[in-house]
Design an enzyme around this catalytic site. Sequence first.
Site, short mmCIF file in Angstrom:
data_model
loop_
_atom_site.label_atom_id
_atom_site.label_comp_id
_atom_site.label_asym_id
_atom_site.label_seq_id
_atom_site.Cartn_x
_atom_site.Cartn_y
_atom_site.Cartn_z
N GLU A 1 36.33 19.63 38.07
CA GLU A 1 34.90 19.37 38.16
C GLU A 1 34.71 17.94 37.56
O GLU A 1 35.71 17.52 36.77
CB GLU A 1 34.19 20.24 37.13
CG GLU A 1 34.11 21.71 37.87
CD GLU A 1 33.08 22.69 37.06
OE1 GLU A 1 32.51 23.50 37.59
OE2 GLU A 1 33.14 22.72 35.72
N GLU B 1 44.03 16.87 29.71
CA GLU B 1 44.46 16.00 28.41
C GLU B 1 44.81 14.69 29.31
O GLU B 1 45.87 14.68 29.58
CB GLU B 1 45.28 16.56 27.56
CG GLU B 1 46.05 15.65 26.66
CD GLU B 1 45.03 14.79 25.84
OE1 GLU B 1 45.09 13.50 25.87
OE2 GLU B 1 44.26 15.50 24.99
N SER C 1 39.51 9.77 26.17
CA SER C 1 39.48 10.96 25.23
C SER C 1 40.71 11.56 25.27
O SER C 1 41.33 11.99 26.29
CB SER C 1 38.15 11.70 25.66
OG SER C 1 38.22 12.64 24.51
N SER D 1 39.37 13.58 19.84
CA SER D 1 38.98 14.75 19.36
C SER D 1 39.47 15.39 18.38
O SER D 1 40.77 15.96 18.46
CB SER D 1 38.90 15.77 20.90
OG SER D 1 38.33 15.34 21.88
N CYS E 1 29.60 19.13 27.01
CA CYS E 1 30.85 18.79 26.32
C CYS E 1 31.71 20.26 26.00
O CYS E 1 30.99 21.32 25.55
CB CYS E 1 31.14 18.40 24.99
SG CYS E 1 32.60 18.12 24.02
#
EC number: 2.1.1.192
Length: 347
Positions: free
Chosen positions: A94, A162, A193, A216, A334
């Site tokens: 996605e 990740e 990120s 994060s 998120c």
Amino acid sequence: MQTKNILDFEYSDLQSYLLNELGLEKFRTDQICDWIYKKRVFDFESMTNLSKDDRQKLSDNFKISIPHIVKKEVSKIDGTTKYLLELEDKNTVEAVIIYYPSRTIACISTQVGCPLKCSFCSTGQSGYVRNLSTGEIIGQLLAMEKDKEMDVKNVVYMGMGEPLLNFNNVVQTIEILNHPKMKKLGARHITISTAGIPQKIEEVGDLNKEFRLSVSLHAPTNLQRDQIMPINHKYPVEQVIQSCRIYQKKTKKRVTFEYILIKGFNDSKEDALKLVELFGDLKVMVNLIPVNENPAGFEKPSKRFIQAFLDTLVKNGIDAVVRAEKGSDISAACGQLRTRELKEANR
């Protein structure tokens, strides 16, 4: 003959291959990149300023592999658009287009699924399949741009997976995004990120590039972070923060930290003060994210608690904002990617 995905190639490698293997003149690289990355033309036959012979050579050796749009959902609240994209091997990922008043952002995935299994994140609950190739990462952006008939000027690696566990391919895509003859995105408009892979954070610092790093964190102590982020057992909070210090020393850049606020878990003033102490003299920006719908059933704090947390950080010299929620009605916010796909599969 097995054809190669031309989107896997950085500029210099592509030019070298075209020149040395196919006998194309150097300037043809610029023309081909213009067709693909600027005009979003994805078949060689339509590249009309190339000779018929050159187009045939390209077709014989390359393919332009763009993910197929299986499904598209548009938020009725803010126009955020979520895409379910099918890859050549039928796996799906996605990606999201997010609209803000001053900019449009593409949020792209780096893995099929995610191995980290953070309890507040739906992606990890779907399991991990594999890393995405360079071309599969770039292809998400091109597919969305073509569908929207627009150029996106900001890219965040905050989709499924990740990014720093797919380090080489992610770095290669940044080179493609940043190259003036390819996507020509300013490096400062690109953000990686990470959940916090210390060695890789330091390696990002070694690259000496202008793109941004976002970590994060989501909890100020190991006791809390262990409960929601299994990766913390391997890379505890202090180790993550130390790698950010090394990164900052190398790059002189501020580090952004993402912090999901969970009711009754990490949202107290005491938690905020622990965060201040943890950062010390590290130059940071904190994005506070009230938790979205999630598989663990975590709830958002009240607006009063969110404001108190924010005020505590700001009063103690920490730059912080509450991030505007986008796309929650289509599970595009998120931690929500793959939420609906999972629900539909489990019916």
